[in-house]
Design a protein around this motif. Structure first.
Motif, PDB file in Angstrom:
ATOM      1  N   LEU A 199       0.663  -1.479   0.063  1.00  0.00           N
ATOM      2  CA  LEU A 199      -0.051   0.126   0.055  1.00  0.00           C
ATOM      3  C   LEU A 199       0.751   1.083  -0.058  1.00  0.00           C
ATOM      4  CD1 LEU A 199      -2.756   1.290   0.126  1.00  0.00           C
ATOM      5  CD2 LEU A 199      -2.326   1.351   2.821  1.00  0.00           C
ATOM      6  N   MET A 200       1.865   1.310   1.095  1.00  0.00           N
ATOM      7  CA  MET A 200       2.667   2.492   0.995  1.00  0.00           C
ATOM      8  C   MET A 200       3.390   2.464  -0.267  1.00  0.00           C
ATOM      9  SD  MET A 200       6.162   3.209   1.320  1.00  0.00           S
ATOM     10  CE  MET A 200       6.976   1.226   1.995  1.00  0.00           C
ATOM     11  N   ASP A 201       4.066   1.458  -0.998  1.00  0.00           N
ATOM     12  CA  ASP A 201       4.824   1.618  -2.239  1.00  0.00           C
ATOM     13  C   ASP A 201       4.047   2.453  -3.331  1.00  0.00           C
ATOM     14  OD1 ASP A 201       7.459   0.579  -3.148  1.00  0.00           O
ATOM     15  OD2 ASP A 201       6.108  -0.449  -4.589  1.00  0.00           O
ATOM     16  N   ILE A 202       2.867   1.901  -3.591  1.00  0.00           N
ATOM     17  CA  ILE A 202       2.129   2.570  -4.719  1.00  0.00           C
ATOM     18  C   ILE A 202       1.642   3.880  -4.343  1.00  0.00           C
ATOM     19  CG2 ILE A 202      -0.139   1.624  -3.851  1.00  0.00           C
ATOM     20  CD1 ILE A 202       1.094   2.173  -7.482  1.00  0.00           C
ATOM     21  N   MET A 203       1.258   4.180  -3.048  1.00  0.00           N
ATOM     22  CA  MET A 203       0.827   5.673  -2.988  1.00  0.00           C
ATOM     23  C   MET A 203       2.239   6.475  -2.759  1.00  0.00           C
ATOM     24  SD  MET A 203      -1.933   5.456   0.058  1.00  0.00           S
ATOM     25  CE  MET A 203      -0.892   5.355   1.270  1.00  0.00           C
ATOM     26  N   ALA A 229       0.123   3.555   6.153  1.00  0.00           N
ATOM     27  CA  ALA A 229       1.405   3.585   5.440  1.00  0.00           C
ATOM     28  C   ALA A 229       2.525   4.545   6.393  1.00  0.00           C
ATOM     29  CB  ALA A 229       1.400   4.770   4.182  1.00  0.00           C
ATOM     30  N   ALA A 230       1.893   5.522   7.189  1.00  0.00           N
ATOM     31  CA  ALA A 230       3.029   6.229   8.050  1.00  0.00           C
ATOM     32  C   ALA A 230       2.944   5.323   9.379  1.00  0.00           C
ATOM     33  CB  ALA A 230       2.114   7.472   8.676  1.00  0.00           C
ATOM     34  N   ASP A 231       2.225   4.607   9.858  1.00  0.00           N
ATOM     35  CA  ASP A 231       2.482   3.429  10.784  1.00  0.00           C
ATOM     36  C   ASP A 231       3.610   2.462  10.189  1.00  0.00           C
ATOM     37  OD1 ASP A 231       0.844   4.482  12.835  1.00  0.00           O
ATOM     38  OD2 ASP A 231      -0.917   3.246  12.414  1.00  0.00           O
ATOM     39  N   ASP A 232       3.280   2.055   9.356  1.00  0.00           N
ATOM     40  CA  ASP A 232       4.225   1.116   8.841  1.00  0.00           C
ATOM     41  C   ASP A 232       5.671   1.524   8.292  1.00  0.00           C
ATOM     42  OD1 ASP A 232       4.603  -1.955   7.596  1.00  0.00           O
ATOM     43  OD2 ASP A 232       4.910  -0.836   5.678  1.00  0.00           O
ATOM     44  N   LEU A 233       5.702   2.798   7.989  1.00  0.00           N
ATOM     45  CA  LEU A 233       6.918   3.255   7.860  1.00  0.00           C
ATOM     46  C   LEU A 233       7.777   3.712   8.933  1.00  0.00           C
ATOM     47  CD1 LEU A 233       6.028   5.905   4.883  1.00  0.00           C
ATOM     48  CD2 LEU A 233       7.945   4.211   4.639  1.00  0.00           C
ATOM     49  N   TRP A 234       7.067   4.113   9.971  1.00  0.00           N
ATOM     50  CA  TRP A 234       7.744   4.530  11.218  1.00  0.00           C
ATOM     51  C   TRP A 234       8.133   3.112  11.813  1.00  0.00           C
ATOM     52  CZ3 TRP A 234       9.568   8.479  13.411  1.00  0.00           C
ATOM     53  CH2 TRP A 234      10.011   8.482  14.627  1.00  0.00           C
ATOM     54  N   ARG A 235       7.413   1.974  11.652  1.00  0.00           N
ATOM     55  CA  ARG A 235       7.727   0.576  12.063  1.00  0.00           C
ATOM     56  C   ARG A 235       8.970  -0.173  11.792  1.00  0.00           C
ATOM     57  NH1 ARG A 235       7.037  -4.341  10.784  1.00  0.00           N
ATOM     58  NH2 ARG A 235       5.839  -3.391   8.953  1.00  0.00           N
ATOM     59  N   ILE A 236       8.945  -0.131  10.467  1.00  0.00           N
ATOM     60  CA  ILE A 236      10.132  -0.749   9.784  1.00  0.00           C
ATOM     61  C   ILE A 236      11.495   0.066   9.716  1.00  0.00           C
ATOM     62  CG2 ILE A 236       8.430  -2.031   8.254  1.00  0.00           C
ATOM     63  CD1 ILE A 236       9.523   0.070   5.874  1.00  0.00           C
ATOM     64  N   GLY A 237      12.314  -0.585   9.675  1.00  0.00           N
ATOM     65  CA  GLY A 237      13.880  -0.082   9.479  1.00  0.00           C
ATOM     66  C   GLY A 237      14.235   0.092   8.075  1.00  0.00           C
ATOM     67  N   PHE A 238      14.888  -0.954   7.566  1.00  0.00           N
ATOM     68  CA  PHE A 238      15.150  -0.823   6.146  1.00  0.00           C
ATOM     69  C   PHE A 238      13.910  -0.596   5.350  1.00  0.00           C
ATOM     70  CE2 PHE A 238      16.165  -3.118   2.241  1.00  0.00           C
ATOM     71  CZ  PHE A 238      17.297  -2.610   1.625  1.00  0.00           C
ATOM     72  N   PRO A 239      14.073   0.108   3.875  1.00  0.00           N
ATOM     73  CA  PRO A 239      15.231   0.591   3.536  1.00  0.00           C
ATOM     74  C   PRO A 239      15.084   2.183   3.816  1.00  0.00           C
ATOM     75  CG  PRO A 239      13.531   0.442   1.884  1.00  0.00           C
ATOM     76  CD  PRO A 239      13.040  -0.198   3.141  1.00  0.00           C
ATOM     77  N   PHE A 240      14.158   2.833   4.854  1.00  0.00           N
ATOM     78  CA  PHE A 240      13.754   4.089   5.087  1.00  0.00           C
ATOM     79  C   PHE A 240      14.395   4.497   6.190  1.00  0.00           C
ATOM     80  CE2 PHE A 240      10.296   2.509   2.432  1.00  0.00           C
ATOM     81  CZ  PHE A 240      10.636   3.304   1.331  1.00  0.00           C
ATOM     82  N   HIS A 241      14.489   3.793   7.393  1.00  0.00           N
ATOM     83  CA  HIS A 241      14.997   4.066   8.397  1.00  0.00           C
ATOM     84  C   HIS A 241      14.549   5.361   9.247  1.00  0.00           C
ATOM     85  CE1 HIS A 241      17.906   0.773   7.871  1.00  0.00           C
ATOM     86  NE2 HIS A 241      18.080   1.325   6.735  1.00  0.00           N
ATOM     87  N   ALA A 242      13.253   5.513   8.993  1.00  0.00           N
ATOM     88  CA  ALA A 242      12.512   6.530   9.367  1.00  0.00           C
ATOM     89  C   ALA A 242      12.695   7.286  10.728  1.00  0.00           C
ATOM     90  CB  ALA A 242      11.133   6.621   9.177  1.00  0.00           C
ATOM     91  N   ARG A 243      12.715   6.290  11.680  1.00  0.00           N
ATOM     92  CA  ARG A 243      12.837   6.544  13.230  1.00  0.00           C
ATOM     93  C   ARG A 243      14.409   7.014  13.393  1.00  0.00           C
ATOM     94  NH1 ARG A 243      11.152   1.114  16.074  1.00  0.00           N
ATOM     95  NH2 ARG A 243      11.975   0.338  14.006  1.00  0.00           N
ATOM     96  N   ARG A 244      15.496   6.643  12.689  1.00  0.00           N
ATOM     97  CA  ARG A 244      16.715   6.998  13.092  1.00  0.00           C
ATOM     98  C   ARG A 244      17.115   8.439  12.205  1.00  0.00           C
ATOM     99  NH1 ARG A 244      21.087   3.309   9.948  1.00  0.00           N
ATOM    100  NH2 ARG A 244      20.445   4.444   8.296  1.00  0.00           N
ATOM    101  N   ARG A 245      16.200   8.544  11.080  1.00  0.00           N
ATOM    102  CA  ARG A 245      16.539   9.846  10.482  1.00  0.00           C
ATOM    103  C   ARG A 245      15.757  11.029  11.182  1.00  0.00           C
ATOM    104  NH1 ARG A 245      13.936  10.713   6.455  1.00  0.00           N
ATOM    105  NH2 ARG A 245      12.823   8.613   6.218  1.00  0.00           N
ATOM    106  N   LEU A 246      14.662  10.802  11.865  1.00  0.00           N
ATOM    107  CA  LEU A 246      13.933  11.734  12.116  1.00  0.00           C
ATOM    108  C   LEU A 246      13.992  11.513  14.119  1.00  0.00           C
ATOM    109  CD1 LEU A 246      10.895  11.065   9.685  1.00  0.00           C
ATOM    110  CD2 LEU A 246      12.398  13.262   9.973  1.00  0.00           C
ATOM    111  N   ALA A 247      14.796  11.169  14.260  1.00  0.00           N
ATOM    112  CA  ALA A 247      15.191  10.841  15.953  1.00  0.00           C
ATOM    113  C   ALA A 247      15.197  12.412  16.588  1.00  0.00           C
ATOM    114  CB  ALA A 247      16.544  10.303  16.107  1.00  0.00           C
ATOM    115  N   GLY A 248      14.457  12.566  17.559  1.00  0.00           N
ATOM    116  CA  GLY A 248      14.353  13.956  18.197  1.00  0.00           C
ATOM    117  C   GLY A 248      13.194  14.731  17.695  1.00  0.00           C
TER     118      GLY A 248
END
Length: 202
Positions: free
Chosen positions: A111-115, A139-158
């Protein structure tokens, strides 16, 4: 959203993106997308492959890419992009109603991929497309949960991300707020929607 609703949204997004692509000029197919190094054509090629990616094919491509997932995705997209535009559009349109996932892919990731990729095409062309809010939350929940390949939690720490049009938030720290679809793109590593957000220093 349950699985049936997610598949319905994926089908709707695939059909709408196929329509978008069918209406582009030859020049617009050559425009840079939001995916680094890819034009609209490579993104279209990537999302058009849904019906033709089997476990065996994926394994062979992974070996060709010497074990690199990112290299495999890039290589296959560039190979597929050599096909005529009409074929790419037809392949994507033909994926509507095809409810099987790529090897290793979850339904929420599909779902996230196509959107996200629809926005990767539309935004650089100045075409206004909006994500369904409920689907964007998934999609936001999924992106926040997964690491690879986006690493959102690490990139947006703080940072604490807060949607202004949906009941969604994540993280701790300086508040970054805006429409859920803009946050989804940020989580997916895109900077194009940052002007629609407040509180993020770049």
């Amino acid at each position: 959203m349950d699985d049936t609703q997610i598949w319905q949204t994926i089908d709707t997004e695939r059909a709408a993106t196929a329509d978008l692509l069918a209406g582009l000029s030859d020049v617009e197919w050559t425009y840079p997308s939001l995916c680094e190094g890819w034009t609209v054509r490579e993104v279209a090629a990537h999302i058009s492959m849904a019906r033709r990616v089997s476990m065996g094919t994926a394994f062979k491509e992974f070996v060709k890419a010497r074990g690199s997932f990112n290299r495999m995705v890039d290589r296959t997209a560039r190979e597929e992009a050599r096909r005529p535009t009409a074929e790419l559009v037809a392949e994507l349109r033909g994926a509507v109603g095809y409810h099987k996932l790529a090897p290793g892919q979850s339904l929420k990731n599909a779902l996230m991929d196509i959107m996200v990729h629809s926005q990767d095409i539309a935004l650089p062309l100045g075409i206004e497309r909006h994500m369904p809010i409920d689907a964007a939350v998934v999609a936001a929940d999924d992106l926040w949960r997964i690491g690879f390949p986006f690493h959102a939690r690490r990139r947006l720490a703080g940072h604490r991300l807060v949607a202004t049009d949906a009941d969604w938030s994540a993280g701790e720290g300086t508040e970054v707020s805006g429409p859920i679809e803009a946050l989804v793109m940020l989580l997916a590593g895109r900077s194009a929607t940052i002007p629609r957000l407040t509180g993020l220093r770049v």
